[in-house]
Write a protein that holds these residues in place. Structure first.
Motif, PDB file in Angstrom:
ATOM      1  N   MET A   1      44.587  34.567 -13.993  1.00 30.10           N
ATOM      2  CA  MET A   1      45.390  34.114 -12.833  1.00 30.10           C
ATOM      3  C   MET A   1      45.999  35.226 -11.948  1.00 30.10           C
ATOM      4  O   MET A   1      46.042  35.063 -10.525  1.00 30.10           O
ATOM      5  CB  MET A   1      46.961  33.407 -13.556  1.00 30.10           C
ATOM      6  N   ILE A   2      45.945  36.387 -12.364  1.00 31.72           N
ATOM      7  CA  ILE A   2      46.234  37.629 -11.629  1.00 31.72           C
ATOM      8  C   ILE A   2      45.256  37.580 -10.347  1.00 31.72           C
ATOM      9  O   ILE A   2      45.476  37.910  -9.203  1.00 31.72           O
ATOM     10  CB  ILE A   2      46.287  39.085 -12.149  1.00 31.72           C
ATOM     11  N   ILE A  21      53.306  25.694  -6.115  1.00 37.67           N
ATOM     12  CA  ILE A  21      53.468  25.395  -7.625  1.00 37.67           C
ATOM     13  C   ILE A  21      52.333  24.784  -8.273  1.00 37.67           C
ATOM     14  O   ILE A  21      51.676  24.986  -9.089  1.00 37.67           O
ATOM     15  CB  ILE A  21      54.749  24.570  -7.865  1.00 37.67           C
ATOM     16  N   ALA A  22      51.827  23.699  -7.390  1.00 36.44           N
ATOM     17  CA  ALA A  22      50.373  23.025  -7.972  1.00 36.44           C
ATOM     18  C   ALA A  22      49.275  24.141  -7.813  1.00 36.44           C
ATOM     19  O   ALA A  22      48.302  24.059  -8.828  1.00 36.44           O
ATOM     20  CB  ALA A  22      50.144  21.735  -6.890  1.00 36.44           C
ATOM     21  N   LEU A  29      45.449  26.231 -15.557  1.00 39.96           N
ATOM     22  CA  LEU A  29      44.302  25.317 -16.266  1.00 39.96           C
ATOM     23  C   LEU A  29      42.875  26.117 -16.052  1.00 39.96           C
ATOM     24  O   LEU A  29      42.232  25.981 -17.023  1.00 39.96           O
ATOM     25  CB  LEU A  29      44.214  23.945 -15.575  1.00 39.96           C
ATOM     26  N   ILE A  30      42.429  26.348 -14.999  1.00 41.67           N
ATOM     27  CA  ILE A  30      41.275  27.088 -14.713  1.00 41.67           C
ATOM     28  C   ILE A  30      41.213  28.278 -15.552  1.00 41.67           C
ATOM     29  O   ILE A  30      40.076  28.565 -16.241  1.00 41.67           O
ATOM     30  CB  ILE A  30      40.935  27.533 -13.078  1.00 41.67           C
ATOM     31  N   SER A  31      42.211  29.015 -15.716  1.00 43.27           N
ATOM     32  CA  SER A  31      42.157  30.367 -16.256  1.00 43.27           C
ATOM     33  C   SER A  31      42.075  30.029 -17.938  1.00 43.27           C
ATOM     34  O   SER A  31      41.402  30.543 -18.532  1.00 43.27           O
ATOM     35  CB  SER A  31      43.417  31.257 -16.215  1.00 43.27           C
ATOM     36  N   ALA A  35      38.888  31.068 -20.121  1.00 41.74           N
ATOM     37  CA  ALA A  35      39.327  31.733 -21.503  1.00 41.74           C
ATOM     38  C   ALA A  35      38.615  31.224 -22.803  1.00 41.74           C
ATOM     39  O   ALA A  35      38.058  31.735 -23.439  1.00 41.74           O
ATOM     40  CB  ALA A  35      40.875  32.091 -21.710  1.00 41.74           C
ATOM     41  N   ILE A  36      38.620  29.930 -22.990  1.00 45.17           N
ATOM     42  CA  ILE A  36      37.926  29.185 -23.927  1.00 45.17           C
ATOM     43  C   ILE A  36      36.424  29.360 -23.902  1.00 45.17           C
ATOM     44  O   ILE A  36      35.796  29.316 -25.039  1.00 45.17           O
ATOM     45  CB  ILE A  36      38.354  27.545 -23.874  1.00 45.17           C
ATOM     46  N   GLU A  37      35.864  29.536 -22.594  1.00 42.64           N
ATOM     47  CA  GLU A  37      34.636  29.540 -22.597  1.00 42.64           C
ATOM     48  C   GLU A  37      34.089  31.029 -22.704  1.00 42.64           C
ATOM     49  O   GLU A  37      32.958  31.560 -22.396  1.00 42.64           O
ATOM     50  CB  GLU A  37      33.889  28.982 -21.129  1.00 42.64           C
TER      51      GLU A  37
END
Length: 81
Positions: A1-2, A21-22, A29-31, A35-37
């Motif tokens: 995110m940073i 905010i959006a 969500l993308i981050s 991370a999951i990947e």
């Protein structure tokens, strides 16, 4: 995110705050997906460091020091339209 949101500035424009905010939620969500990947932005890119605490400090330095001039410039633009 940073790595993704560093350049975003607050210009005090209330309707555009929802857009910011959006963007933040979308970046979160993308981050999370990255991370999951097991993917991430490397320390060779921008203010990101191999140490997450150093990355946060780098962002803090930008917010505390560099944004002072940006705040003044944004205010000047907004008041001289």
């Amino acid at each position: 995110m940073i790595a993704n949101l560093t350049g975003m500035i607050c210009d005090g424009a209330k309707p555009s705050c929802a857009l910011k905010i959006a963007s933040g939620v979308s970046t979160a969500l993308i981050s999370a997906v990255l991370a999951i990947e097991g993917r991430h932005v490397t320390s060779a890119e921008g203010i990101i460091d191999d140490d997450v605490d150093r990355s946060i400090r780098n962002l803090t330095i930008i917010g505390a020091d560099a944004m002072c001039a940006t705040d003044t410039m944004v205010l000047d633009i907004m008041t001289n339209k």
